[in-house]
Design a protein around this motif. Structure first.
Motif, PDB file in Angstrom:
ATOM      1  N   ILE A  36      -0.528   8.368  11.038  1.00  0.00           N
ATOM      2  CA  ILE A  36      -1.119   7.042  11.215  1.00  0.00           C
ATOM      3  C   ILE A  36      -2.622   7.108  10.967  1.00  0.00           C
ATOM      4  N   HIS A  37      -3.260   8.180  11.420  1.00  0.00           N
ATOM      5  CA  HIS A  37      -4.692   8.360  11.126  1.00  0.00           C
ATOM      6  C   HIS A  37      -4.896   8.407   9.608  1.00  0.00           C
ATOM      7  N   ARG A  38      -4.037   9.145   8.936  1.00  0.00           N
ATOM      8  CA  ARG A  38      -4.150   9.269   7.483  1.00  0.00           C
ATOM      9  C   ARG A  38      -3.908   7.916   6.805  1.00  0.00           C
ATOM     10  N   ALA A  39      -2.915   7.176   7.266  1.00  0.00           N
ATOM     11  CA  ALA A  39      -2.632   5.849   6.689  1.00  0.00           C
ATOM     12  C   ALA A  39      -3.841   4.931   6.828  1.00  0.00           C
ATOM     13  N   PHE A  40      -4.506   5.021   7.971  1.00  0.00           N
ATOM     14  CA  PHE A  40      -5.710   4.216   8.173  1.00  0.00           C
ATOM     15  C   PHE A  40      -6.838   4.704   7.258  1.00  0.00           C
ATOM     16  N   ASP A  41      -7.020   6.008   7.180  1.00  0.00           N
ATOM     17  CA  ASP A  41      -8.065   6.580   6.320  1.00  0.00           C
ATOM     18  C   ASP A  41      -7.858   6.213   4.849  1.00  0.00           C
ATOM     19  N   PHE A  42      -6.595   6.119   4.431  1.00  0.00           N
ATOM     20  CA  PHE A  42      -6.273   5.758   3.046  1.00  0.00           C
ATOM     21  C   PHE A  42      -6.264   4.243   2.837  1.00  0.00           C
ATOM     22  N   GLN A  43      -6.541   3.497   3.902  1.00  0.00           N
ATOM     23  CA  GLN A  43      -6.580   2.039   3.898  1.00  0.00           C
ATOM     24  C   GLN A  43      -5.210   1.418   3.593  1.00  0.00           C
ATOM     25  N   TYR A  44      -4.156   2.088   4.057  1.00  0.00           N
ATOM     26  CA  TYR A  44      -2.805   1.546   3.935  1.00  0.00           C
ATOM     27  C   TYR A  44      -2.500   0.568   5.064  1.00  0.00           C
ATOM     28  N   SER A  80       0.822  -1.213   0.000  1.00  0.00           N
ATOM     29  CA  SER A  80       0.000   0.000   0.000  1.00  0.00           C
ATOM     30  C   SER A  80       0.857   1.263   0.000  1.00  0.00           C
ATOM     31  N   PHE A  81       1.900   1.276   0.806  1.00  0.00           N
ATOM     32  CA  PHE A  81       2.759   2.457   0.901  1.00  0.00           C
ATOM     33  C   PHE A  81       3.640   2.628  -0.337  1.00  0.00           C
ATOM     34  N   LYS A  82       3.862   1.560  -1.089  1.00  0.00           N
ATOM     35  CA  LYS A  82       4.699   1.657  -2.290  1.00  0.00           C
ATOM     36  C   LYS A  82       4.039   2.501  -3.371  1.00  0.00           C
ATOM     37  N   LYS A  83       2.721   2.672  -3.260  1.00  0.00           N
ATOM     38  CA  LYS A  83       2.003   3.521  -4.217  1.00  0.00           C
ATOM     39  C   LYS A  83       2.136   5.004  -3.864  1.00  0.00           C
ATOM     40  N   ASP A  84       2.540   5.289  -2.652  1.00  0.00           N
ATOM     41  CA  ASP A  84       2.579   6.670  -2.159  1.00  0.00           C
ATOM     42  C   ASP A  84       3.930   6.920  -1.483  1.00  0.00           C
ATOM     43  N   LEU A  85       4.959   7.041  -2.301  1.00  0.00           N
ATOM     44  CA  LEU A  85       6.323   7.140  -1.778  1.00  0.00           C
ATOM     45  C   LEU A  85       6.546   8.393  -0.946  1.00  0.00           C
ATOM     46  N   GLN A 111       7.566  10.521   4.385  1.00  0.00           N
ATOM     47  CA  GLN A 111       7.180  11.499   5.400  1.00  0.00           C
ATOM     48  C   GLN A 111       6.951  10.839   6.760  1.00  0.00           C
ATOM     49  N   ILE A 112       6.235   9.740   6.781  1.00  0.00           N
ATOM     50  CA  ILE A 112       5.966   9.081   8.060  1.00  0.00           C
ATOM     51  C   ILE A 112       7.227   8.428   8.617  1.00  0.00           C
ATOM     52  N   ARG A 113       8.078   7.925   7.763  1.00  0.00           N
ATOM     53  CA  ARG A 113       9.358   7.385   8.230  1.00  0.00           C
ATOM     54  C   ARG A 113      10.213   8.497   8.833  1.00  0.00           C
ATOM     55  N   SER A 114      10.212   9.641   8.184  1.00  0.00           N
ATOM     56  CA  SER A 114      10.998  10.773   8.667  1.00  0.00           C
ATOM     57  C   SER A 114      10.502  11.281  10.016  1.00  0.00           C
ATOM     58  N   SER A 115       9.192  11.447  10.147  1.00  0.00           N
ATOM     59  CA  SER A 115       8.665  11.977  11.412  1.00  0.00           C
ATOM     60  C   SER A 115       8.905  11.002  12.564  1.00  0.00           C
ATOM     61  N   SER A 116       8.775   9.718  12.316  1.00  0.00           N
ATOM     62  CA  SER A 116       9.001   8.753  13.395  1.00  0.00           C
ATOM     63  C   SER A 116      10.484   8.682  13.765  1.00  0.00           C
ATOM     64  N   GLY A 117      11.357   8.794  12.791  1.00  0.00           N
ATOM     65  CA  GLY A 117      12.792   8.816  13.074  1.00  0.00           C
ATOM     66  C   GLY A 117      13.219  10.083  13.790  1.00  0.00           C
ATOM     67  N   SER A 118      12.519  11.161  13.511  1.00  0.00           N
ATOM     68  CA  SER A 118      12.825  12.454  14.130  1.00  0.00           C
ATOM     69  C   SER A 118      12.624  12.424  15.637  1.00  0.00           C
ATOM     70  N   GLN A 139      -7.176  -2.100  10.872  1.00  0.00           N
ATOM     71  CA  GLN A 139      -7.657  -1.602  12.172  1.00  0.00           C
ATOM     72  C   GLN A 139      -6.705  -1.957  13.313  1.00  0.00           C
ATOM     73  N   GLN A 140      -6.222  -3.186  13.326  1.00  0.00           N
ATOM     74  CA  GLN A 140      -5.343  -3.626  14.407  1.00  0.00           C
ATOM     75  C   GLN A 140      -4.012  -2.865  14.391  1.00  0.00           C
ATOM     76  N   GLU A 141      -3.408  -2.716  13.210  1.00  0.00           N
ATOM     77  CA  GLU A 141      -2.156  -1.955  13.100  1.00  0.00           C
ATOM     78  C   GLU A 141      -2.381  -0.514  13.539  1.00  0.00           C
ATOM     79  N   TYR A 142      -3.488   0.032  13.096  1.00  0.00           N
ATOM     80  CA  TYR A 142      -3.861   1.414  13.436  1.00  0.00           C
ATOM     81  C   TYR A 142      -3.945   1.599  14.951  1.00  0.00           C
ATOM     82  N   GLU A 143      -4.684   0.743  15.613  1.00  0.00           N
ATOM     83  CA  GLU A 143      -4.862   0.870  17.055  1.00  0.00           C
ATOM     84  C   GLU A 143      -3.561   0.641  17.815  1.00  0.00           C
ATOM     85  N   ASN A 144      -2.766  -0.332  17.382  1.00  0.00           N
ATOM     86  CA  ASN A 144      -1.496  -0.621  18.057  1.00  0.00           C
ATOM     87  C   ASN A 144      -0.517   0.546  17.953  1.00  0.00           C
TER      88      ASN A 144
END
Length: 127
Positions: free
Chosen positions: A79-87, A27-32, A37-44, A90-95
């Motif tokens: 993470i909210h956006r990733a869930f909204d985009f269905q990337y 899913s994320f490979k379609k939206d590089l 961006q999410i990798r960068s913010s989490s690493g930050s 539900q379980q990954e989202y909540e965790n």
């Protein structure tokens, strides 16, 4: 002590690893751009904890901890956006949300601890 021994840094590192693993899926490979961006913010989060610690003064450390906390909020929003985009499901989202909220609270508590501490930081220690 080294920054690698700080519990919130360790938890931020685990979150960054989890986000990296999560963004390996198709899913994320379609939206590089979003993936990066999410990798960068989490690493930050972990990077700002390390940088603030290495500056040697508590005021600067607290400033960088607030930046790390902001990056944690940014990651949570993404993470909210990733869930909204269905990337992610539900379980990954909540965790991940639970992990982000917990880390944010721990960073806040660490800021309070340092702020109340009478220590000023390594750079103020006479050698």
């Amino acid at each position: 002590m080294r920054f690698e021994e700080i519990e919130v840094w360790k938890e931020a590192r685990m979150l960054s690893q989890k986000i990296f693993q999560l963004t390996q899926n198709n899913s994320f490979k379609k939206d590089l751009r979003f993936r990066d961006q999410i990798r960068s913010s989490s690493g930050s989060i972990m990077d700002n904890i390390a940088e603030g610690y290495e500056r040697g003064g508590n005021k600067e450390f607290i400033q960088f901890l607030y930046i790390a906390k902001g990056s944690c909020g940014e990651t949570r929003s993404q993470i909210h956006r990733a869930f909204d985009f269905q990337y992610i499901d539900q379980q990954e989202y909540e965790n991940i949300l639970k992990q982000c909220v917990s880390l944010s609270i721990k960073i806040s508590n660490f800021i309070t601890y340092i702020y109340r501490s009478k220590l000023k930081g390594d750079k103020y220690v006479k050698k």
